[in-house]
Enzyme design. Structure first.
Site, PDB file in Angstrom:
ATOM      1  N   ILE A 168       0.866  -1.313   0.003  1.00 34.18           N
ATOM      2  CA  ILE A 168      -0.435   0.049   0.157  1.00 34.18           C
ATOM      3  C   ILE A 168       0.634   1.355   0.115  1.00 34.18           C
ATOM      4  CG2 ILE A 168      -1.314   1.040   1.620  1.00 34.18           C
ATOM      5  CD1 ILE A 168      -2.907  -1.149   0.018  1.00 34.18           C
ATOM      6  N   GLY A 217      -5.657  -1.784   8.556  1.00 31.96           N
ATOM      7  CA  GLY A 217      -5.480  -3.791   9.166  1.00 31.96           C
ATOM      8  C   GLY A 217      -5.765  -3.232  11.278  1.00 31.96           C
ATOM      9  N   CYS A 221      -9.687  -2.992   2.095  1.00 32.11           N
ATOM     10  CA  CYS A 221     -10.481  -3.009   0.658  1.00 32.11           C
ATOM     11  C   CYS A 221     -11.711  -4.009   0.294  1.00 32.11           C
ATOM     12  CB  CYS A 221      -9.289  -3.874  -0.482  1.00 32.11           C
ATOM     13  SG  CYS A 221      -8.309  -5.645   0.495  1.00 32.11           S
ATOM     14  N   ARG A 237      -8.579 -13.471  -2.272  1.00 30.65           N
ATOM     15  CA  ARG A 237      -8.036 -13.577  -2.533  1.00 30.65           C
ATOM     16  C   ARG A 237      -6.855 -14.164  -0.961  1.00 30.65           C
ATOM     17  NH1 ARG A 237      -5.933 -11.202   0.810  1.00 30.65           N
ATOM     18  NH2 ARG A 237      -4.714  -9.259   0.536  1.00 30.65           N
ATOM     19  N   HIS A 256     -16.897  -7.924   8.309  1.00 30.51           N
ATOM     20  CA  HIS A 256     -16.585  -7.280   6.858  1.00 30.51           C
ATOM     21  C   HIS A 256     -18.086  -6.444   7.454  1.00 30.51           C
ATOM     22  CE1 HIS A 256     -14.251 -10.699   6.261  1.00 30.51           C
ATOM     23  NE2 HIS A 256     -13.605  -9.441   5.438  1.00 30.51           N
ATOM     24  N   GLY A 257     -19.020  -6.778   7.337  1.00 30.49           N
ATOM     25  CA  GLY A 257     -20.306  -5.970   7.373  1.00 30.49           C
ATOM     26  C   GLY A 257     -20.384  -4.721   9.058  1.00 30.49           C
ATOM     27  N   HIS A 275     -10.161 -10.766  -5.017  1.00 31.37           N
ATOM     28  CA  HIS A 275     -11.018 -10.850  -4.042  1.00 31.37           C
ATOM     29  C   HIS A 275     -12.863  -9.998  -4.766  1.00 31.37           C
ATOM     30  CE1 HIS A 275      -9.133  -9.968  -0.471  1.00 31.37           C
ATOM     31  NE2 HIS A 275      -9.275  -8.039  -1.006  1.00 31.37           N
TER      32      HIS A 275
HETATM   33  P1  NAD Z   1       2.890  -4.792   3.789  1.00 36.87           P
HETATM   34  O1  NAD Z   1       3.307  -5.614   4.609  1.00 36.87           O
HETATM   35  O2  NAD Z   1       3.400  -5.114   2.081  1.00 36.87           O
HETATM   36  O3  NAD Z   1       3.938  -3.661   4.279  1.00 36.87           O
HETATM   37  C1  NAD Z   1       4.393  -2.863   5.312  1.00 36.87           C
HETATM   38  C2  NAD Z   1       5.228  -2.358   4.867  1.00 36.87           C
HETATM   39  O4  NAD Z   1       5.630  -2.048   6.050  1.00 36.87           O
HETATM   40  C3  NAD Z   1       7.434  -3.143   4.469  1.00 36.87           C
HETATM   41  O5  NAD Z   1       7.660  -2.437   3.929  1.00 36.87           O
HETATM   42  C4  NAD Z   1       8.138  -3.176   5.914  1.00 36.87           C
HETATM   43  O6  NAD Z   1       9.200  -3.472   5.829  1.00 36.87           O
HETATM   44  C5  NAD Z   1       6.974  -2.403   6.623  1.00 36.87           C
HETATM   45  N1  NAD Z   1       7.533  -2.191   7.792  1.00 36.87           N
HETATM   46  C6  NAD Z   1       7.259  -2.883   9.047  1.00 36.87           C
HETATM   47  N2  NAD Z   1       7.127  -2.230  10.663  1.00 36.87           N
HETATM   48  C7  NAD Z   1       7.435  -1.988   9.925  1.00 36.87           C
HETATM   49  C8  NAD Z   1       7.653  -0.395  10.979  1.00 36.87           C
HETATM   50  N3  NAD Z   1       7.421  -1.002  12.528  1.00 36.87           N
HETATM   51  N4  NAD Z   1       8.371   0.943  10.549  1.00 36.87           N
HETATM   52  C9  NAD Z   1       7.387   1.861   9.616  1.00 36.87           C
HETATM   53  N5  NAD Z   1       7.868   0.272   8.819  1.00 36.87           N
HETATM   54  C10 NAD Z   1       7.541  -0.806   8.601  1.00 36.87           C
HETATM   55  O7  NAD Z   1       2.183  -4.449   4.074  1.00 36.87           O
HETATM   56  P2  NAD Z   1       0.614  -3.849   3.136  1.00 36.87           P
HETATM   57  O8  NAD Z   1      -0.234  -5.152   2.491  1.00 36.87           O
HETATM   58  O9  NAD Z   1       0.768  -2.206   1.714  1.00 36.87           O
HETATM   59  O10 NAD Z   1      -0.304  -3.484   4.472  1.00 36.87           O
HETATM   60  C11 NAD Z   1      -0.247  -2.684   5.013  1.00 36.87           C
HETATM   61  C12 NAD Z   1      -1.622  -1.899   5.666  1.00 36.87           C
HETATM   62  O11 NAD Z   1      -2.520  -1.220   4.425  1.00 36.87           O
HETATM   63  C13 NAD Z   1      -2.387  -3.122   6.535  1.00 36.87           C
HETATM   64  O12 NAD Z   1      -3.214  -2.220   7.601  1.00 36.87           O
HETATM   65  C14 NAD Z   1      -3.023  -3.700   5.513  1.00 36.87           C
HETATM   66  O13 NAD Z   1      -4.277  -4.530   6.552  1.00 36.87           O
HETATM   67  C15 NAD Z   1      -3.879  -2.525   4.482  1.00 36.87           C
HETATM   68  N6  NAD Z   1      -4.488  -2.506   3.475  1.00 36.87           N
HETATM   69  C16 NAD Z   1      -3.055  -4.068   2.207  1.00 36.87           C
HETATM   70  C17 NAD Z   1      -4.235  -3.997   1.318  1.00 36.87           C
HETATM   71  C18 NAD Z   1      -3.941  -4.933   1.107  1.00 36.87           C
HETATM   72  O14 NAD Z   1      -4.537  -6.485   0.234  1.00 36.87           O
HETATM   73  N7  NAD Z   1      -1.953  -5.396   0.736  1.00 36.87           N
HETATM   74  C19 NAD Z   1      -5.204  -3.892   0.399  1.00 36.87           C
HETATM   75  C20 NAD Z   1      -5.967  -2.743   2.224  1.00 36.87           C
HETATM   76  C21 NAD Z   1      -5.427  -2.211   3.280  1.00 36.87           C
END
Ligand code: NAD
Length: 336
Positions: free
Chosen positions: A12, A108, A138, A166, A191-192, A217
């Site tokens: 993200i 998250g 998402c 997914r 989710h709801g 998804h």
């Molecule tokens: P990710 O694991 O792809 O990326 C997280 C990044 O944060 C990594 O680069 C990691 O090295 C870094 N990181 C870890 N600990 C850290 C810290 N203490 N300080 C700074 N950086 C740190 O995760 P993501 O999928 O991008 O998810 C991030 C957030 O977005 C979560 O809350 C997730 O639930 C939400 N989200 C994810 C998706 C998805 O499908 N990937 C979709 C919507 C929302």
């Protein structure tokens, strides 16, 4: 210019960083690197300033950071936190509140952590001038976009939606399933209630399962409407709603795989599809005592929340016109 820093440069975070860099009214101050990876190399190639936030392996790999997380926080007006689940809350307590910096958290984190949950086309105004806001997940973003459109036109009595999720993101080597369909053994799924943090008056019940796919998804929805609908009008409604794309069998967009191929062929950055894709042929109406609307939609989990982060930055820094913000953001993404 709104100065924006990104903490957490993964799936993200790297997308939000690129999106911020594309906005005329925003300046990307820099991104954090928690540990060295190809992401750090790409950030460097793009000329993004890199701030160390974790392991000290950057210098050993030829990256000279521009400072640490504290320097990033000093320069930015808003931080977009895109660290893994639950770390956003830790960062809020450890850094953002202390430094009195506005922060956006991701799906998250729980709603209560920020107190405001956001989907631009549903509740932009709620984020105006707020210090902390959460962009919903998402899946929740996808549900809110289409249900909000349906609710505005027909009124919703109740919803049952099933999320076929997914198993992992394409770059994620740690999660599965590889050879199983895994139901979420929690009834209803979370989710709801999450939708209700944005669309507060909608009665919704959700179930979920995960499948061996990385691409998108898929949701199936059954909506009890307060007013009668017909399929043609619902198709028009979705066509005319922002960040929703009606896709058709006739275009050979018959699966999540073909939608992703379509996004790549359109030349979208990273092959992303931030719009929620609703299949025209899978929209159905059953007019009985309950006026049921049925439809199916696909959600590109890596990208649908990215425009939301951009609009949220504007709202939190006082830009009052939600529709205008959505339009400005859409133009940079090449979406309606
Ligand atoms: P990710 O694991 O792809 O990326 C997280 C990044 O944060 C990594 O680069 C990691 O090295 C870094 N990181 C870890 N600990 C850290 C810290 N203490 N300080 C700074 N950086 C740190 O995760 P993501 O999928 O991008 O998810 C991030 C957030 O977005 C979560 O809350 C997730 O639930 C939400 N989200 C994810 C998706 C998805 O499908 N990937 C979709 C919507 C929302």
């Amino acid at each position: 210019m709104i100065k924006v820093g990104i903490n957490g440069y993964g799936t993200i975070g790297k997308r939000v960083a690129d999106a911020v860099a594309m906005q005329k009214d925003m300046k990307l101050v820099g991104v954090t690197a928690h540990s060295y990876s190809f992401n750090t190399e790409v950030a460097k190639q793009k000329g993004y300033r890199i701030f160390a936030s974790g392991d000290d392996d950057l210098k050993a790999n030829g990256i000279k950071p521009d400072g640490d997380i504290n320097s990033l926080l000093e320069e930015a007006d808003v931080i977009v936190d895109a660290t893994p689940k639950k770390i956003g809350k830790e960062n809020l307590d450890k850094y953002y509140r202390q430094k009195k910096i506005k922060a956006i958290l991701q799906g998250g984190e729980k709603h209560e952590v920020a107190g405001t949950s956001f989907v631009a086309q549903c509740n932009y105004n709620e984020a105006i001038d707020k210090d902390y806001v959460r962009i919903v997940s998402c899946n929740t973003t996808g549900l809110c976009r289409t249900l909000n459109a349906v609710n505005m036109k027909y009124g919703i009595a109740s919803v049952h939606a099933t999320m076929i999720r997914r198993g992992a993101d394409p770059g994620d080597i740690h999660h599965g399933p590889i050879n199983a369909i895994v139901p979420v053994l929690e009834m209803p799924s979370h989710h709801g209630p999450d939708v209700q943090t944005v669309l507060k008056n909608i009665e919704i019940f959700t179930t979920a399962l995960s499948v061996p796919s990385t691409l998108m998804h898929l949701h199936t929805l059954t909506v009890d409407l307060k007013k009668k609908a017909n399929v043609d009008d619902v198709v028009e409604l979705f066509r005319n709603s922002t960040r929703i794309r009606v896709v058709r069998n006739a275009e050979h967009l018959r699966s999540t795989a073909e939608i992703m191929e379509f996004a790549r062929d359109m030349g979208r950055l990273r092959g992303d599809m931030p719009e929620i894709c609703v299949w025209q042929e899978a929209i159905g109406v059953i007019s009985n005592a309950h006026n049921k609307l049925l439809y199916m939609q696909a959600i590109h989990q890596e990208s649908d929340v990215i425009p939301e982060n951009i609009d949220c930055i504007r709202a939190m820094t006082g830009f009052k016109d939600g529709e205008k913000s959505i339009k400005m953001t859409n133009e940079t993404f090449g979406i309606r």
